[in-house]
Design a protein around this motif. Sequence first.
Motif, PDB file in Angstrom:
ATOM      1  N   GLU A 190       0.831  -1.206   0.000  1.00  0.00           N
ATOM      2  CA  GLU A 190       0.000   0.000   0.000  1.00  0.00           C
ATOM      3  C   GLU A 190       0.862   1.251   0.000  1.00  0.00           C
ATOM      4  O   GLU A 190       0.624   2.191  -0.766  1.00  0.00           O
ATOM      5  CB  GLU A 190      -0.909  -0.017   1.229  1.00  0.00           C
ATOM      6  N   ARG A 191       1.900   1.270   0.836  1.00  0.00           N
ATOM      7  CA  ARG A 191       2.762   2.447   0.916  1.00  0.00           C
ATOM      8  C   ARG A 191       3.531   2.633  -0.387  1.00  0.00           C
ATOM      9  O   ARG A 191       3.625   3.756  -0.909  1.00  0.00           O
ATOM     10  CB  ARG A 191       3.737   2.300   2.094  1.00  0.00           C
ATOM     11  N   LEU A 192       4.073   1.560  -0.934  1.00  0.00           N
ATOM     12  CA  LEU A 192       4.799   1.668  -2.211  1.00  0.00           C
ATOM     13  C   LEU A 192       3.883   2.171  -3.313  1.00  0.00           C
ATOM     14  O   LEU A 192       4.289   2.976  -4.151  1.00  0.00           O
ATOM     15  CB  LEU A 192       5.393   0.317  -2.591  1.00  0.00           C
ATOM     16  N   ALA A 193       2.632   1.686  -3.303  1.00  0.00           N
ATOM     17  CA  ALA A 193       1.688   2.128  -4.330  1.00  0.00           C
ATOM     18  C   ALA A 193       1.420   3.612  -4.206  1.00  0.00           C
ATOM     19  O   ALA A 193       1.344   4.332  -5.216  1.00  0.00           O
ATOM     20  CB  ALA A 193       0.381   1.337  -4.201  1.00  0.00           C
ATOM     21  N   ARG A 194       1.290   4.105  -3.001  1.00  0.00           N
ATOM     22  CA  ARG A 194       1.009   5.524  -2.814  1.00  0.00           C
ATOM     23  C   ARG A 194       2.227   6.385  -3.150  1.00  0.00           C
ATOM     24  O   ARG A 194       2.087   7.497  -3.667  1.00  0.00           O
ATOM     25  CB  ARG A 194       0.513   5.783  -1.388  1.00  0.00           C
ATOM     26  N   VAL A 195       3.420   5.909  -2.844  1.00  0.00           N
ATOM     27  CA  VAL A 195       4.629   6.625  -3.262  1.00  0.00           C
ATOM     28  C   VAL A 195       4.692   6.690  -4.790  1.00  0.00           C
ATOM     29  O   VAL A 195       5.017   7.731  -5.381  1.00  0.00           O
ATOM     30  CB  VAL A 195       5.889   5.946  -2.692  1.00  0.00           C
ATOM     31  N   VAL A 249       3.324   9.875 -10.066  1.00  0.00           N
ATOM     32  CA  VAL A 249       2.635   9.834 -11.362  1.00  0.00           C
ATOM     33  C   VAL A 249       1.506  10.858 -11.446  1.00  0.00           C
ATOM     34  O   VAL A 249       1.348  11.552 -12.457  1.00  0.00           O
ATOM     35  CB  VAL A 249       2.087   8.416 -11.626  1.00  0.00           C
ATOM     36  N   LEU A 250       0.695  10.938 -10.410  1.00  0.00           N
ATOM     37  CA  LEU A 250      -0.456  11.847 -10.417  1.00  0.00           C
ATOM     38  C   LEU A 250      -0.052  13.228  -9.919  1.00  0.00           C
ATOM     39  O   LEU A 250       0.758  13.354  -9.005  1.00  0.00           O
ATOM     40  CB  LEU A 250      -1.568  11.303  -9.524  1.00  0.00           C
ATOM     41  N   GLU A 251      -0.635  14.253 -10.518  1.00  0.00           N
ATOM     42  CA  GLU A 251      -0.401  15.608 -10.035  1.00  0.00           C
ATOM     43  C   GLU A 251      -1.179  15.829  -8.737  1.00  0.00           C
ATOM     44  O   GLU A 251      -2.261  15.267  -8.542  1.00  0.00           O
ATOM     45  CB  GLU A 251      -0.847  16.635 -11.080  1.00  0.00           C
ATOM     46  N   PRO A 252      -0.659  16.657  -7.820  1.00  0.00           N
ATOM     47  CA  PRO A 252      -1.414  16.964  -6.599  1.00  0.00           C
ATOM     48  C   PRO A 252      -2.801  17.519  -6.933  1.00  0.00           C
ATOM     49  O   PRO A 252      -2.970  18.302  -7.878  1.00  0.00           O
ATOM     50  CB  PRO A 252      -0.549  18.036  -5.922  1.00  0.00           C
ATOM     51  N   GLY A 253      -3.781  17.095  -6.168  1.00  0.00           N
ATOM     52  CA  GLY A 253      -5.135  17.602  -6.359  1.00  0.00           C
ATOM     53  C   GLY A 253      -5.891  16.994  -7.519  1.00  0.00           C
ATOM     54  O   GLY A 253      -6.993  17.458  -7.839  1.00  0.00           O
ATOM     55  N   GLU A 261      -8.402  15.085  -8.935  1.00  0.00           N
ATOM     56  CA  GLU A 261      -9.602  14.451  -8.378  1.00  0.00           C
ATOM     57  C   GLU A 261      -9.977  13.171  -9.121  1.00  0.00           C
ATOM     58  O   GLU A 261     -10.512  12.231  -8.522  1.00  0.00           O
ATOM     59  CB  GLU A 261     -10.768  15.442  -8.389  1.00  0.00           C
ATOM     60  N   ALA A 262      -9.690  13.128 -10.420  1.00  0.00           N
ATOM     61  CA  ALA A 262      -9.965  11.890 -11.159  1.00  0.00           C
ATOM     62  C   ALA A 262      -9.081  10.766 -10.633  1.00  0.00           C
ATOM     63  O   ALA A 262      -9.544   9.642 -10.383  1.00  0.00           O
ATOM     64  CB  ALA A 262      -9.735  12.100 -12.653  1.00  0.00           C
ATOM     65  N   GLY A 263      -7.793  11.078 -10.426  1.00  0.00           N
ATOM     66  CA  GLY A 263      -6.891  10.077  -9.858  1.00  0.00           C
ATOM     67  C   GLY A 263      -7.309   9.676  -8.454  1.00  0.00           C
ATOM     68  O   GLY A 263      -7.226   8.499  -8.076  1.00  0.00           O
ATOM     69  N   GLY A 264      -7.755  10.650  -7.677  1.00  0.00           N
ATOM     70  CA  GLY A 264      -8.216  10.343  -6.329  1.00  0.00           C
ATOM     71  C   GLY A 264      -9.439   9.435  -6.338  1.00  0.00           C
ATOM     72  O   GLY A 264      -9.584   8.563  -5.471  1.00  0.00           O
ATOM     73  N   ARG A 265     -10.294   9.621  -7.338  1.00  0.00           N
ATOM     74  CA  ARG A 265     -11.472   8.757  -7.446  1.00  0.00           C
ATOM     75  C   ARG A 265     -11.056   7.333  -7.787  1.00  0.00           C
ATOM     76  O   ARG A 265     -11.608   6.370  -7.258  1.00  0.00           O
ATOM     77  CB  ARG A 265     -12.420   9.304  -8.508  1.00  0.00           C
ATOM     78  N   TRP A 266     -10.040   7.176  -8.656  1.00  0.00           N
ATOM     79  CA  TRP A 266      -9.561   5.819  -8.988  1.00  0.00           C
ATOM     80  C   TRP A 266      -9.047   5.128  -7.726  1.00  0.00           C
ATOM     81  O   TRP A 266      -9.331   3.963  -7.481  1.00  0.00           O
ATOM     82  CB  TRP A 266      -8.423   5.861 -10.008  1.00  0.00           C
ATOM     83  N   VAL A 267      -8.271   5.890  -6.942  1.00  0.00           N
ATOM     84  CA  VAL A 267      -7.708   5.304  -5.722  1.00  0.00           C
ATOM     85  C   VAL A 267      -8.830   4.896  -4.771  1.00  0.00           C
ATOM     86  O   VAL A 267      -8.785   3.831  -4.145  1.00  0.00           O
ATOM     87  CB  VAL A 267      -6.743   6.303  -5.045  1.00  0.00           C
ATOM     88  N   ARG A 268      -9.853   5.744  -4.664  1.00  0.00           N
ATOM     89  CA  ARG A 268     -10.971   5.422  -3.776  1.00  0.00           C
ATOM     90  C   ARG A 268     -11.751   4.208  -4.264  1.00  0.00           C
ATOM     91  O   ARG A 268     -12.141   3.339  -3.474  1.00  0.00           O
ATOM     92  CB  ARG A 268     -11.898   6.634  -3.665  1.00  0.00           C
ATOM     93  N   GLU A 269     -11.972   4.113  -5.570  1.00  0.00           N
ATOM     94  CA  GLU A 269     -12.795   3.030  -6.120  1.00  0.00           C
ATOM     95  C   GLU A 269     -12.025   1.734  -6.285  1.00  0.00           C
ATOM     96  O   GLU A 269     -12.554   0.641  -6.051  1.00  0.00           O
ATOM     97  CB  GLU A 269     -13.384   3.466  -7.464  1.00  0.00           C
ATOM     98  N   LEU A 270     -10.750   1.839  -6.699  1.00  0.00           N
ATOM     99  CA  LEU A 270      -9.960   0.645  -7.001  1.00  0.00           C
ATOM    100  C   LEU A 270      -9.023   0.238  -5.877  1.00  0.00           C
ATOM    101  O   LEU A 270      -8.622  -0.934  -5.793  1.00  0.00           O
ATOM    102  CB  LEU A 270      -9.127   0.872  -8.269  1.00  0.00           C
ATOM    103  N   GLY A 271      -8.661   1.196  -5.025  1.00  0.00           N
ATOM    104  CA  GLY A 271      -7.609   0.962  -4.049  1.00  0.00           C
ATOM    105  C   GLY A 271      -6.266   1.396  -4.619  1.00  0.00           C
ATOM    106  O   GLY A 271      -6.051   1.358  -5.844  1.00  0.00           O
ATOM    107  N   ALA A 272      -5.359   1.815  -3.762  1.00  0.00           N
ATOM    108  CA  ALA A 272      -4.081   2.341  -4.235  1.00  0.00           C
ATOM    109  C   ALA A 272      -3.274   1.290  -4.989  1.00  0.00           C
ATOM    110  O   ALA A 272      -2.661   1.572  -6.026  1.00  0.00           O
ATOM    111  CB  ALA A 272      -3.271   2.881  -3.055  1.00  0.00           C
ATOM    112  N   ARG A 282       4.587   8.640 -17.502  1.00  0.00           N
ATOM    113  CA  ARG A 282       5.139   9.025 -16.201  1.00  0.00           C
ATOM    114  C   ARG A 282       5.332   7.796 -15.315  1.00  0.00           C
ATOM    115  O   ARG A 282       6.298   7.715 -14.547  1.00  0.00           O
ATOM    116  CB  ARG A 282       4.211  10.027 -15.509  1.00  0.00           C
ATOM    117  N   ALA A 283       4.411   6.850 -15.423  1.00  0.00           N
ATOM    118  CA  ALA A 283       4.500   5.646 -14.605  1.00  0.00           C
ATOM    119  C   ALA A 283       5.768   4.857 -14.910  1.00  0.00           C
ATOM    120  O   ALA A 283       6.361   4.250 -14.011  1.00  0.00           O
ATOM    121  CB  ALA A 283       3.263   4.782 -14.822  1.00  0.00           C
TER     122      ALA A 283
END
Length: 395
Positions: A10-15, A20-24, A26-37, A65-66
């Motif tokens: 989980e920590r490695l995924a978030r690092v 890869v994702l720009e701060p803020g 929201e689309a990326g944040g939704r993926w993390v919420r729906e799919l998990g980091a 970027r990934a």
Amino acid sequence: MRAADAPDAERLARVFLARVLEPGDEAGGRWVRELGAVEAAGRLREGGPQPAGVTDKRWAGLRARARQAEPERDLAVAQEAGVRFVTPGDGEWPGQLDDLGDARPCGLWVRGRPSLRMWALRSVAVVGARACTEYGAHMAAVLGASLAEHGWVVVSGGAYGVDGAAHRGALGAGGATVAVLACGVDRPYPRGHTELIGRIAEQGLVVGELPPGDHPTPSRFIVRNRVIAALTRGTVVVEAAHRSGSLVTARAAQRLGRHTMGVPGPATSGLSAGVHELLRGDAVLVTDAADVIELVGDMGELAPDRRGPVLPRDLLDPGARRVLAALPGRGTAPPGAIARGAQTTPDDAIARLYELRSLGYVERHGDGWKLTRQAVTAARGGGSRCRPSVFGRPG
């Protein structure tokens, strides 16, 4: 052993996602919420099914970027610089950041010894113009110092102008301060504040969303401000023009239900125009730390009553004040006329006049009474004030 020393999936995924994702985002944040980091990072890394609503062009850019992301290396560089990575679910994670919803950071890079969560519980943001006036720098420094002396953590962006003055005020008072940067916390920006940010890291905390070595951009400064607003109980804007980035912080605070405050300035100053616009809305006018604490503090932490100086005549008995007010500004008046003006009896008026004479307010001339020169000067608000020994408290 710290979590950063033995990272889990989980920590490695978030690092990885922080790179890869720009701060803020929201689309990326939704993926993390729906799919998990872990799943979101895996799809970006391996080219799995792209989330719904993402264009091929954007997905290709994120995949590029990934391919460059090296989370293990980022953690190693951070550890070498004395930086830790704090994620949602960690004991140090400030829960109020969850109010940002899908714009919540994937994690925060933290430099400094104190607990970010504990410090954020009692913190206030002090922000404002980079090219501030001497007045703005003075007010920011005084607010920073006084808030710190009262046990509050001062949070700002580490920039020139108001930010730097607020940080220095808190540091000078031996207090706590947090700088939230729009770049990697191992690479202080602006460079002219390298020494200041180093002092903050030693005495307080330096925080950022971007991984080690990353640089700031104009858009990153703007989205960084939402973190400042979310971390703190309230935001004070000291000076801000109409297009100031500090107004972004204030408006983010308002959206999040935090207190928003403004320090007024001259009506002729363009650097106060943005603050005055806030004050015409829902922001609260503040002039010192006591005003701020009354808003953001606990019940009972009230600012002192604001009153002008206590004048000698304010200490007089109401009856004596009425008799004093009944005397003419020039010349003498008989006791009967004074009694009628004070709406009292002649005997009471005479008793009051002798009391006032003992205090130096009036003097007797034959059968009449008149104000002393000192009393006339004080009544007119002149520069010569009555001496306390003459105009003391009533007997």
